[in-house]
Each structure stands twice: as C-alpha cells, then as structure tokens.
Scaffold this motif. Sequence first.
Motif, PDB file in Angstrom:
ATOM      1  N   GLU A   1       9.631  -3.276  -6.889  1.00 23.53           N
ATOM      2  CA  GLU A   1       9.613  -2.034  -7.662  1.00 23.53           C
ATOM      3  C   GLU A   1       8.282  -1.307  -7.475  1.00 23.53           C
ATOM      4  N   PRO A   2       8.294   0.042  -7.550  1.00 19.28           N
ATOM      5  CA  PRO A   2       7.044   0.810  -7.433  1.00 19.28           C
ATOM      6  C   PRO A   2       5.983   0.358  -8.432  1.00 19.28           C
ATOM      7  N   TYR A   3       6.427  -0.001  -9.649  1.00 20.60           N
ATOM      8  CA  TYR A   3       5.464  -0.467 -10.653  1.00 20.60           C
ATOM      9  C   TYR A   3       4.781  -1.754 -10.180  1.00 20.60           C
ATOM     10  N   THR A   4       5.578  -2.644  -9.592  1.00 23.28           N
ATOM     11  CA  THR A   4       5.041  -3.912  -9.099  1.00 23.28           C
ATOM     12  C   THR A   4       4.031  -3.665  -7.982  1.00 23.28           C
ATOM     13  N   ALA A   5       4.368  -2.751  -7.075  1.00 21.28           N
ATOM     14  CA  ALA A   5       3.453  -2.414  -5.981  1.00 21.28           C
ATOM     15  C   ALA A   5       2.142  -1.858  -6.536  1.00 21.28           C
ATOM     16  N   LYS A   6       2.257  -0.994  -7.563  1.00 22.00           N
ATOM     17  CA  LYS A   6       1.056  -0.411  -8.163  1.00 22.00           C
ATOM     18  C   LYS A   6       0.187  -1.495  -8.790  1.00 22.00           C
ATOM     19  N   LYS A   7       0.817  -2.434  -9.488  1.00 21.57           N
ATOM     20  CA  LYS A   7       0.079  -3.524 -10.117  1.00 21.57           C
ATOM     21  C   LYS A   7      -0.591  -4.403  -9.060  1.00 21.57           C
ATOM     22  N   LEU A   8       0.123  -4.683  -7.974  1.00 16.00           N
ATOM     23  CA  LEU A   8      -0.455  -5.488  -6.886  1.00 16.00           C
ATOM     24  C   LEU A   8      -1.638  -4.773  -6.242  1.00 16.00           C
TER      25      LEU A   8
ATOM     26  N   ALA B   1       0.826  -1.213   0.000  1.00 19.58           N
ATOM     27  CA  ALA B   1       0.000   0.000   0.000  1.00 19.58           C
ATOM     28  C   ALA B   1       0.858   1.259   0.000  1.00 19.58           C
ATOM     29  N   ARG B   2       2.056   1.164   0.570  1.00 20.00           N
ATOM     30  CA  ARG B   2       2.970   2.305   0.686  1.00 20.00           C
ATOM     31  C   ARG B   2       3.797   2.507  -0.589  1.00 20.00           C
ATOM     32  N   GLY B   3       3.784   1.514  -1.483  1.00 23.89           N
ATOM     33  CA  GLY B   3       4.562   1.639  -2.706  1.00 23.89           C
ATOM     34  C   GLY B   3       5.707   0.653  -2.816  1.00 23.89           C
ATOM     35  N   GLY B   4       5.810  -0.289  -1.866  1.00 24.88           N
ATOM     36  CA  GLY B   4       6.794  -1.358  -1.994  1.00 24.88           C
ATOM     37  C   GLY B   4       7.875  -1.403  -0.940  1.00 24.88           C
ATOM     38  N   ALA B   5       8.060  -0.340  -0.148  1.00 18.50           N
ATOM     39  CA  ALA B   5       9.120  -0.306   0.866  1.00 18.50           C
ATOM     40  C   ALA B   5       8.678  -1.011   2.141  1.00 18.50           C
ATOM     41  N   VAL B   6       9.476  -1.981   2.579  1.00 21.19           N
ATOM     42  CA  VAL B   6       9.165  -2.748   3.793  1.00 21.19           C
ATOM     43  C   VAL B   6       9.893  -2.144   4.991  1.00 21.19           C
TER      44      VAL B   6
ATOM     45  N   GLN C   1      -6.588   5.971  -0.597  1.00 22.04           N
ATOM     46  CA  GLN C   1      -5.669   6.721   0.258  1.00 22.04           C
ATOM     47  C   GLN C   1      -5.301   5.847   1.458  1.00 22.04           C
ATOM     48  N   PRO C   2      -4.427   4.866   1.252  1.00 24.95           N
ATOM     49  CA  PRO C   2      -4.148   3.851   2.280  1.00 24.95           C
ATOM     50  C   PRO C   2      -3.739   4.432   3.632  1.00 24.95           C
ATOM     51  N   LYS C   3      -4.440   3.979   4.657  1.00 23.03           N
ATOM     52  CA  LYS C   3      -4.167   4.417   6.028  1.00 23.03           C
ATOM     53  C   LYS C   3      -3.955   3.235   6.976  1.00 23.03           C
ATOM     54  N   TYR C   4      -4.742   2.167   6.772  1.00 22.36           N
ATOM     55  CA  TYR C   4      -4.677   1.000   7.661  1.00 22.36           C
ATOM     56  C   TYR C   4      -4.387  -0.274   6.868  1.00 22.36           C
ATOM     57  N   ALA C   5      -3.525  -1.122   7.417  1.00 23.71           N
ATOM     58  CA  ALA C   5      -3.345  -2.482   6.894  1.00 23.71           C
ATOM     59  C   ALA C   5      -3.847  -3.434   7.968  1.00 23.71           C
ATOM     60  N   MET C   6      -4.663  -4.407   7.565  1.00 26.28           N
ATOM     61  CA  MET C   6      -5.255  -5.299   8.566  1.00 26.28           C
ATOM     62  C   MET C   6      -5.346  -6.724   8.060  1.00 26.28           C
ATOM     63  N   VAL C   7      -5.099  -7.639   8.970  1.00 31.55           N
ATOM     64  CA  VAL C   7      -5.259  -9.073   8.722  1.00 31.55           C
ATOM     65  C   VAL C   7      -6.216  -9.627   9.764  1.00 31.55           C
ATOM     66  N   VAL C   8      -7.172 -10.431   9.309  1.00 30.23           N
ATOM     67  CA  VAL C   8      -8.030 -11.192  10.210  1.00 30.23           C
ATOM     68  C   VAL C   8      -7.903 -12.652   9.808  1.00 30.23           C
ATOM     69  N   VAL C   9      -7.747 -13.534  10.788  1.00 29.11           N
ATOM     70  CA  VAL C   9      -7.560 -14.949  10.481  1.00 29.11           C
ATOM     71  C   VAL C   9      -8.325 -15.822  11.471  1.00 29.11           C
ATOM     72  N   ASP C  10      -8.956 -16.857  10.929  1.00 26.92           N
ATOM     73  CA  ASP C  10      -9.615 -17.896  11.731  1.00 26.92           C
ATOM     74  C   ASP C  10      -8.814 -19.165  11.537  1.00 26.92           C
TER      75      ASP C  10
END
Length: 578
Positions: free
Chosen positions: A481-488, A446-451, A540-549
Amino acid sequence: MKRIRKRIVTAGALFLAALFLLVGRLVQIQLISTESFSKHNINLIDESVRQRTHSFMINEGRGLLLDRKGEMISAELKPAIILFPFIQDQKGTIDEVANILGKSTEEIKNALKDHEEPFVIADDEDQITQEAMEEINGLQRPGVYAQYISRTKHSPFAGALLGVTGQAPEIIKKKYPDKLEKGTITINTKIGKTGLQQAFDPFLISEGETKLIYHVDRSGSPLFGLDVKYLSPSNPFYPVSVKTTMDSTLQGIMEKAIKVSHIKKGGAVLIDIEKNELLGMVSVPYTSGLMKNQMLSQHAPGSVFKIVTAASAIEHQDLANRGTFDCNLGIDGKEAKHALGTLNFSESFAQSCNRTFGLLANEMMKEDPNMIDEYAAKLGLAGTTGWRGQVYHYPDFAQFPEEETGNIWGASSDKKVPLAVSQTAIGQKNVQVTPLAVANMVAAIARGGAVREVKAATEIEYKNGTTFLSFSDHKKENKIEPYTAKKLQMLMRDVVTNPKGTGRALNGLPYKIAGKSGTAEKGDSKTSNKWFAGYFPADQPKYAMVVVDLDYKGGANPVLSAYSDIVKQIYENDKKNK
C-alpha cells in the motif's frame, strides 16, 4: 616353380586390392564425401577454397551493444591501412604508402616480408588520420586499402553485464540450424556466452562477415590477377544494434569506487527509479569473462530483509506501534551479542534490532503462515526481477538469462519453528536473494510501492537506425500500500539520520540517502555478506543502489565507503549535466 607362381599371384592380388582401395578412397574424397569427409564432417571443397583464399575481415557481422546514449560499448571502430602481400611486386606502391603514413619504405617492406596473409597497420600504434585514409584510397592501388575495421572489445569495462562471445559449435547446431543451412553462419561463428551478449544473441549473431578476399595459386601468387573483392552481407537492415539502458559514465564511476574500496567479491547495482532501467552493474572478481555475475546470483541478505518483515508489520494490525522491545536479547531470548537497550519499532529498524523483527514475524506467522512469502512477493523478491516476456517468436525471452530466483524457506516445516521464523525474518537461515532484486525492491519503495521488472535494454534498432522492436514496461500485480511505502521511506531515512543508525556514516552526503544495512553470517563464520541497499536523493528519489561485499572479514566497512564515493560522484556528474 609352383611356389614362385603362387607368390607372384598373391603379390599381384594384394597389389590390385591396394590399388582398388586407393581408387576407392580417391572416389570417396573427390566424388562422394566432398562435403562431409571423415567423422569430423569436413567440407573438402570449402577447405580447398580456403587454402587458396587470402582474406582480411573488416567486420565479423555481429550486432552491436550500445549504451543509453547510443555509443558503442561492445565493439570499436579503428582506422586501419590493409596491405596485401603481393604489393611487394608492384613498383613504387610501398614508397607511396610509406610517404603518406610518414614511415620508411624499409619499415613497411620488413613488415610485409614474413606475411602470407594481409597485413594491417592499425591505429593502436599509429595515428592514422581521415586525410591519410582518403589519400591512401585515392592511390587506387590494388592490394592497398584504408578502412574502418570493427573489433569486439575484450575489456573489463562492464564485463559481467555485457558478457563475452566465443565459439560453441554444438550450441550453434542446436540453436541455429536454419542459419547453418542457409550458410549465413558457420559452426565457428561466435555466439554470446554470458551477459547481454548471451541474452540478445538471437538478434546479434552474425548475418555474414564483411571482408576483402583474393585467390592465390600454389606459389602464393594472385590467381586471377590483382583483383581483390569486397564481400559483405546483402541485407541492408543487418547487423542490428541493441540499445541498452547502461550509462557508461555512471558505470565507470561504480567500477572505480568498487576497486578503490578493495571489495574482492561482490559489487554494485544502480537503477533509474522513474524508468526502472539498469544504469550500471559491477561484479567482482571478473577476470576470465566467464565468471559468475554476483549481482544476479543468490546471497543471504541479512538485515536488508527486515524491510519485508517491517512492511508486513505495518500493514497488519499496526504491530509496528505496539510498544517497545528488549533489544538486549537476541532472537533466541538469550543475551544479544550487541546490546541495544529498549527500543520502539522505528528505533529497532534504524539500529537493526534482531529481537524486534523475530518477535513480530512469529506473531504474524500465527495469523497467516504465508505472511513472509506474501510480502517478499509484493516487494519483488520472489521469482525473477529482470525483464521477461514474449519477443518476436521467443515466448519467454529474458534480458537477464543468468538471473537466479529468490528463495525464502528451506522447508515448509520451518514456518512452525519459532527460531527458524525469527532467523528468516532477519534474512538468515535459508533466505537467498539477488542484489538486482534488492535494488528493485528499494526502487519500488521509493516510487510508492509499485514493483516493475528491471530493463537492461529499451529497443533493438536496424542498421539504418529505425526501430525493429521495443521493450515495454512490465509491472507486477502485487504491491504494498502507498501508506506502507511512505512509512518504509521514513524508516529507511532514519537508518541514516539517527545518530545510532547503522547507515549514519552516509549522513551529510550531497544527496540525502535512505536505506537499510545488512550483515549476513555465513557457515564458515570467518566471513559475512555486508550490504547497503538504498535510494537517493531521499526527498526526490532518482537512483536506487545496492552495494555488497560477499567476503567481509570485519574492520572498516568497505560497502559504506564505496556507497558514499559513488553517491558523491553521481552528484557531481548530475550537477555538471544540468
């Protein structure tokens, strides 16, 4: 006669021997082993003083965990009236206290009657006002005190994240020998056993208790008159506070949603994308406080891992645009359990076609057998995810000490087995990742690829509010790459907007969602891991969330239900706070 004399001599010798043993034992107790008596190393002097000392602990001296707004979350302050038993002999004192608190004299007398130790009237049962406390202290009666007492919270709120404290003498001896020697702690001092309490224990551990004490004689009467002493640590900078990144409001929203969804084993992780800080974490079941935090433990991710395979395909020879795939077939080339027809790459991602990603992975692995490993690392799924580094004189300080590392392969030989490669590409076989790492991967996309490493705390503050130390951002070197992040981002949005997408149930929420679902089969075949990993708002990404059962048995999807519920409530909370 000789026989009688012999008996007398023998008896005398035995008596003298017993006397010498008794004297020797007394010498040992009184002079030699006073500080380390018996195999248990009991300090007889301390024990003697303890038996003659009555005390009331106001504050155990342990540092505090604060939420991102600076509010206490690991402890609470309660107004209390502390009454020492000897006030029963003071004429009129109990009457005055009872009058101020609106109680009967008999009620307080009965409460004190069976107490040898100080008795506390706390705000749990009684509404003790600030005015009442000031009036009580204004009496200036020995043995009567109004104080705010600090107590550790033992509630399930954020329990898995915050962790628990408890006694662990052997760990104390091993980790804090210098503090033991100085006497700032004892072997019974509480330490952090799990969660953030464990992570930050070197800073939070008590530097000394704050308490009221007085000494008594054998009958229990005050030994030095009615003088009650107030003892507290001399260091004005301690205890410190750890300012965590947790948002108490959002944590409460998540906990309620997971409970309502009836997820029995699993939970949720929420990350602030811009700052890469943990906003909330829920792990169930949570009962004893010592249960495993499922959000920091390895689990098979299923199709969520297709994000890694997709990133690799996008960056290598644009395999994603090579044509269509027969999604009526499974990864083994046989008829699929769920026939999806002929799909292109984007449709395969949205509808989660296993055949597509199995074929792509095998093609890429022929070119480079480390391809999947490389992209798992670029997206932050290899190694650990939580903040780790040099802090003070701790060279490898970890904010999430319980976090498990990710795993991709069971054996390197699997990289040459087409079926094993296909299974790995769709997040099965030996793939194991933590929900925290998956949430961090989504945040990076969501940020463009930077971890970046996820932070659970931003700073440690002295008692006076000044900063002791801060935790800087830690970025990973590898990235897509930023392009890869955009495609994802486009692919993940299509998972929700495509009429046949696996996340279509989340379409139409007040915040637009982009994400990826996943179902990982387990060995018992009766249950599976059900995931949804995404970010919002999608534009306009603000939150990243995972829910798992982690105990999904089929039927209605509790993960999507919980995800939807949390997003709606976060939206309302954001709207209210604008």
